[in-house]
Design a protein around this motif. Structure first.
Motif, PDB file in Angstrom:
ATOM      1  N   LEU A   1      59.624  46.770  24.207  1.00 14.11           N
ATOM      2  CA  LEU A   1      58.536  47.348  23.730  1.00 14.11           C
ATOM      3  C   LEU A   1      57.301  46.539  23.006  1.00 14.11           C
ATOM      4  CD1 LEU A   1      59.238  51.141  22.729  1.00 14.11           C
ATOM      5  CD2 LEU A   1      58.384  50.164  25.095  1.00 14.11           C
ATOM      6  N   ARG A   2      57.853  45.598  22.119  1.00 15.16           N
ATOM      7  CA  ARG A   2      57.121  44.915  21.350  1.00 15.16           C
ATOM      8  C   ARG A   2      56.718  43.691  22.253  1.00 15.16           C
ATOM      9  NH1 ARG A   2      56.179  45.050  16.414  1.00 15.16           N
ATOM     10  NH2 ARG A   2      55.485  43.153  16.412  1.00 15.16           N
ATOM     11  N   ALA A   3      57.382  43.488  23.535  1.00 19.23           N
ATOM     12  CA  ALA A   3      56.902  42.467  24.468  1.00 19.23           C
ATOM     13  C   ALA A   3      55.913  42.950  25.264  1.00 19.23           C
ATOM     14  CB  ALA A   3      58.047  41.774  25.275  1.00 19.23           C
ATOM     15  N   GLY A   4      55.566  44.035  25.330  1.00 19.48           N
ATOM     16  CA  GLY A   4      54.250  44.690  26.008  1.00 19.48           C
ATOM     17  C   GLY A   4      54.541  45.606  26.985  1.00 19.48           C
ATOM     18  N   ALA A   5      55.923  46.098  27.050  1.00 19.42           N
ATOM     19  CA  ALA A   5      56.317  47.178  28.197  1.00 19.42           C
ATOM     20  C   ALA A   5      55.618  48.516  27.837  1.00 19.42           C
ATOM     21  CB  ALA A   5      57.669  47.458  28.219  1.00 19.42           C
ATOM     22  N   SER A   6      55.177  49.112  28.809  1.00 18.81           N
ATOM     23  CA  SER A   6      54.376  50.498  28.638  1.00 18.81           C
ATOM     24  C   SER A   6      55.229  51.689  28.301  1.00 18.81           C
ATOM     25  CB  SER A   6      53.630  50.787  29.925  1.00 18.81           C
ATOM     26  OG  SER A   6      52.638  49.790  30.010  1.00 18.81           O
ATOM     27  N   GLY A   7      56.702  51.260  28.372  1.00 13.85           N
ATOM     28  CA  GLY A   7      57.609  52.490  27.913  1.00 13.85           C
ATOM     29  C   GLY A   7      58.948  52.072  28.314  1.00 13.85           C
ATOM     30  N   PHE A   8      59.742  52.959  28.151  1.00  9.89           N
ATOM     31  CA  PHE A   8      61.286  52.574  28.786  1.00  9.89           C
ATOM     32  C   PHE A   8      62.056  53.940  29.058  1.00  9.89           C
ATOM     33  CE2 PHE A   8      62.558  53.458  24.165  1.00  9.89           C
ATOM     34  CZ  PHE A   8      63.658  54.126  24.177  1.00  9.89           C
ATOM     35  N   LEU A   9      63.037  53.967  29.872  1.00 11.60           N
ATOM     36  CA  LEU A   9      63.825  55.090  30.209  1.00 11.60           C
ATOM     37  C   LEU A   9      65.223  54.484  30.380  1.00 11.60           C
ATOM     38  CD1 LEU A   9      61.839  56.340  33.449  1.00 11.60           C
ATOM     39  CD2 LEU A   9      62.138  57.562  31.183  1.00 11.60           C
ATOM     40  N   ILE A  10      66.104  55.603  30.212  1.00 10.38           N
ATOM     41  CA  ILE A  10      67.664  55.398  30.325  1.00 10.38           C
ATOM     42  C   ILE A  10      67.970  55.193  31.778  1.00 10.38           C
ATOM     43  CG2 ILE A  10      69.760  55.953  29.259  1.00 10.38           C
ATOM     44  CD1 ILE A  10      67.595  55.615  27.345  1.00 10.38           C
ATOM     45  N   LYS A  11      68.758  54.178  31.943  1.00  8.64           N
ATOM     46  CA  LYS A  11      69.218  54.298  33.426  1.00  8.64           C
ATOM     47  C   LYS A  11      69.973  55.443  34.010  1.00  8.64           C
ATOM     48  CE  LYS A  11      69.932  49.204  34.215  1.00  8.64           C
ATOM     49  NZ  LYS A  11      70.643  48.270  34.962  1.00  8.64           N
ATOM     50  N   ASP A  12      70.523  56.314  33.181  1.00  3.65           N
ATOM     51  CA  ASP A  12      70.975  57.654  33.673  1.00  3.65           C
ATOM     52  C   ASP A  12      70.127  58.879  33.590  1.00  3.65           C
ATOM     53  OD1 ASP A  12      70.949  58.110  31.171  1.00  3.65           O
ATOM     54  OD2 ASP A  12      73.227  58.461  30.822  1.00  3.65           O
ATOM     55  N   ALA A  13      68.854  58.412  33.481  1.00  2.00           N
ATOM     56  CA  ALA A  13      67.789  59.534  33.601  1.00  2.00           C
ATOM     57  C   ALA A  13      67.997  60.338  35.056  1.00  2.00           C
ATOM     58  CB  ALA A  13      66.608  59.053  33.212  1.00  2.00           C
ATOM     59  N   GLN A  14      67.414  61.449  34.962  1.00  3.62           N
ATOM     60  CA  GLN A  14      67.302  62.324  36.265  1.00  3.62           C
ATOM     61  C   GLN A  14      66.211  61.444  36.939  1.00  3.62           C
ATOM     62  OE1 GLN A  14      69.161  64.976  37.126  1.00  3.62           O
ATOM     63  NE2 GLN A  14      70.278  64.324  35.207  1.00  3.62           N
ATOM     64  N   PRO A  15      66.665  61.620  38.462  1.00  2.00           N
ATOM     65  CA  PRO A  15      65.407  60.932  39.523  1.00  2.00           C
ATOM     66  C   PRO A  15      64.070  61.499  39.214  1.00  2.00           C
ATOM     67  CG  PRO A  15      67.592  61.721  40.599  1.00  2.00           C
ATOM     68  CD  PRO A  15      67.816  62.141  39.123  1.00  2.00           C
ATOM     69  N   GLU A  16      63.773  62.957  38.761  1.00  2.00           N
ATOM     70  CA  GLU A  16      62.371  63.213  38.651  1.00  2.00           C
ATOM     71  C   GLU A  16      61.829  62.712  37.159  1.00  2.00           C
ATOM     72  OE1 GLU A  16      65.332  65.413  38.591  1.00  2.00           O
ATOM     73  OE2 GLU A  16      65.101  65.801  40.795  1.00  2.00           O
ATOM     74  N   GLU A  17      62.916  62.404  36.536  1.00  2.00           N
ATOM     75  CA  GLU A  17      62.233  61.535  35.162  1.00  2.00           C
ATOM     76  C   GLU A  17      61.843  60.087  35.335  1.00  2.00           C
ATOM     77  OE1 GLU A  17      64.420  62.420  31.259  1.00  2.00           O
ATOM     78  OE2 GLU A  17      66.099  62.698  32.580  1.00  2.00           O
ATOM     79  N   LEU A  18      62.517  59.628  36.431  1.00  2.00           N
ATOM     80  CA  LEU A  18      62.199  58.131  36.719  1.00  2.00           C
ATOM     81  C   LEU A  18      60.954  57.973  37.587  1.00  2.00           C
ATOM     82  CD1 LEU A  18      62.735  54.835  36.845  1.00  2.00           C
ATOM     83  CD2 LEU A  18      64.372  55.654  38.660  1.00  2.00           C
TER      84      LEU A  18
END
Length: 222
Positions: A94-111
């Motif tokens: 996030l500090r490097a400038g990413a616009s967000g993060f998600l967990i790899k086991d997130a639901q497909p709809e979340e991704l």
């Protein structure tokens, strides 16, 4: 059509992401990268709307790749993928400038919704989760100017009192609806203030505004 570059060193992971994304009418995968260096190079060549970025990759990792992609000033936004919901790598991303993060086991709809949100300039991580992330790794934050802690931060100089107030509560994890309710403002007015805050401070999105609130001591880690 939202264009995506997938950066991950695991072939099966890339295949799964590609299958999911290409099942959507509004998303298309431009290419894949197996490490950070490839991600930086292909991002410069293809100018995707979103880079789906793994953090842990051989050679250049996703954090450094994110930093280099963001530094180009291109329209490409980075969505970090991490194995753990609260790890120091996500904070660094996030500090490097990413616009967000998600967990790899997130639901497909979340991704899918996350990719669409990032492509339109929104932050993917909920403000409250962002705050918990920053709180957990507050010791990584810069300490600022120790010689004179009273020196105003130039990034805040152009803000009005109301904008500074709203930036402070953004840093505390308030949503636009909460800000509107608690400060007795129309939600459209809040959105206007948030847009001006991002523009004046040079923040790419709401997540970067949260980080700014911490950096400038408007919000102290709990």
């Amino acid at each position: 059509m939202t264009t995506v570059l997938i950066a991950d060193d695991q072939p099966l992971q890339r295949f799964g992401f590609r299958m999911l994304l290409e099942s959507q009418d509004d998303l298309t995968v431009l290419d894949e990268a197996t490490n950070g260096s490839e991600a930086v190079r292909k991002s410069a060549e293809l100018h995707p709307d979103v880079v789906l970025m793994d953090i842990r990759m051989p050679g250049m990792d996703g954090i450094e790749a994110t930093r280099r992609i963001v530094a180009t000033g291109d329209r490409t936004r980075v969505l970090i993928l991490t194995t753990f919901d609260l790890d120091e790598y996500a904070h660094a991303g996030l500090r490097a400038g990413a616009s967000g993060f998600l967990i790899k086991d997130a639901q497909p709809e979340e991704l899918l919704s996350g990719i669409r949100a990032v492509a339109t300039g929104d932050a993917v991580v909920a403000p409250s989760l962002t705050r918990r992330l920053l709180d957990a790794y507050a010791h990584h934050l810069p300490t600022g100017n120790k010689a004179d802690d009273n020196t105003p931060d130039p990034r805040l100089a152009a803000l009005t009192e109301r904008e500074r107030e709203i930036l402070t509560v953004i840093g505390k994890g308030w949503t636009n609806t909460e800000i509107a309710t608690r400060l007795h403002l129309a939600e459209s007015t809040v959105k206007t203030h948030v847009g001006r805050i991002l523009a004046k401070t040079g923040s790419r999105d709401r997540i970067q505004a949260v980080i700014l609130a911490y950096d400038t001591k408007l919000v102290e880690p709990s």
